[in-house]
Each structure stands twice: as structure tokens, then as C-alpha cells.
Scaffold this motif. Sequence first.
Motif, PDB file in Angstrom:
ATOM      1  N   CYS A   1       8.015 -10.787  -7.586  1.00 49.87           N
ATOM      2  CA  CYS A   1       6.791 -10.499  -8.327  1.00 49.87           C
ATOM      3  C   CYS A   1       5.622 -10.808  -7.403  1.00 49.87           C
ATOM      4  O   CYS A   1       5.812 -11.297  -6.301  1.00 49.87           O
ATOM      5  CB  CYS A   1       6.715 -11.274  -9.644  1.00 49.87           C
ATOM      6  SG  CYS A   1       6.361 -13.029  -9.493  1.00 49.87           S
ATOM      7  N   GLN A   2       4.415 -10.526  -7.850  1.00 47.07           N
ATOM      8  CA  GLN A   2       3.257 -10.693  -6.967  1.00 47.07           C
ATOM      9  C   GLN A   2       2.762 -12.130  -6.874  1.00 47.07           C
ATOM     10  O   GLN A   2       1.821 -12.414  -6.139  1.00 47.07           O
ATOM     11  CB  GLN A   2       2.104  -9.771  -7.378  1.00 47.07           C
ATOM     12  CG  GLN A   2       1.357 -10.216  -8.607  1.00 47.07           C
ATOM     13  CD  GLN A   2       1.862  -9.559  -9.880  1.00 47.07           C
ATOM     14  OE1 GLN A   2       2.932  -8.971  -9.913  1.00 47.07           O
ATOM     15  NE2 GLN A   2       1.091  -9.666 -10.936  1.00 47.07           N
TER      16      GLN A   2
ATOM     17  N   GLY B   1      -4.177  -8.962   0.624  1.00 49.15           N
ATOM     18  CA  GLY B   1      -3.789  -8.877  -0.776  1.00 49.15           C
ATOM     19  C   GLY B   1      -3.944 -10.154  -1.567  1.00 49.15           C
ATOM     20  O   GLY B   1      -3.600 -10.188  -2.750  1.00 49.15           O
TER      21      GLY B   1
ATOM     22  N   SER C   1       0.135  -7.297  -4.968  1.00 52.11           N
ATOM     23  CA  SER C   1       1.382  -6.540  -5.092  1.00 52.11           C
ATOM     24  C   SER C   1       2.567  -7.392  -4.651  1.00 52.11           C
ATOM     25  O   SER C   1       2.404  -8.426  -3.981  1.00 52.11           O
ATOM     26  CB  SER C   1       1.324  -5.274  -4.225  1.00 52.11           C
ATOM     27  OG  SER C   1       1.323  -5.622  -2.852  1.00 52.11           O
TER      28      SER C   1
ATOM     29  N   ASP D   1       4.707  -6.366  -2.455  1.00 57.98           N
ATOM     30  CA  ASP D   1       4.768  -6.230  -0.992  1.00 57.98           C
ATOM     31  C   ASP D   1       3.877  -7.250  -0.297  1.00 57.98           C
ATOM     32  O   ASP D   1       4.266  -7.839   0.713  1.00 57.98           O
ATOM     33  CB  ASP D   1       4.372  -4.813  -0.571  1.00 57.98           C
ATOM     34  CG  ASP D   1       5.440  -3.786  -0.913  1.00 57.98           C
ATOM     35  OD1 ASP D   1       6.603  -4.173  -1.146  1.00 57.98           O
ATOM     36  OD2 ASP D   1       5.096  -2.589  -0.947  1.00 57.98           O
TER      37      ASP D   1
END
Length: 105
Positions: free
Chosen positions: A18-19, A44, A67, A69
Motif C-alpha cells: 500500500c502507499q 511522492g 502511490s 510504487d
Amino acid sequence: PLGYAVDPPAPFDHPPPCQTLFVGNLGPQVSPAELRAAFAPLPGFRGLKADPAPRGGGAVAFVDFVSVDAAAAAIAARQGALLASNPRGGVRLAFAREPLRGAVW
């Protein structure tokens, strides 16, 4: 053949990505400013929340990214990073059990 009636449970140590990241192995003197200095430069980064001593244990924090990623890249970049406030060694990073909700610092 042997099978399962339902899918086997996910391992306890590895929640799904998860982020939000869980940050463990923090020293008792860690500050939000020190954590922000370590994580804010990463692409991010959204914010963080810190808990100085949950349930009598050591301090932990949660760092939120835009995100999955970006969170995964943060794990690769900061796993084992040494913070000045922690004499016990590097930080331990893992995906949090669920995304951070509400305001972040």
C-alpha cells in the motif's frame, strides 16, 4: 490431492503493498522533524505520523506516499537508514497494514 477450502491467509510479516509504510526500530528521542528530513526528499512523499511509544514499546511512525510504487521505492532507498536519534541501528521499513487516513504532518 491436498487443497484448501479457502485461500491460505497472507503471512503476518508481509501485508499487501500500500502507499503507507510502517517505520520501526526508532529510538526514543526520534522527532517528526528528523523523520521528515529522512523521507521528505523522496519522490511522492505526502506526510507522516509518529507514535512516540505505542503500548510501552519503542517509537514507530507511518510515512505516506502518493502511490504504492513511490512507497516501494522508498523502502529500497531507506531500508536500514541510520538516524542520529537511534543508537540501536537502522530503521526497519515495511508496507503498513492499511493506508494512513486523515491528516498527515
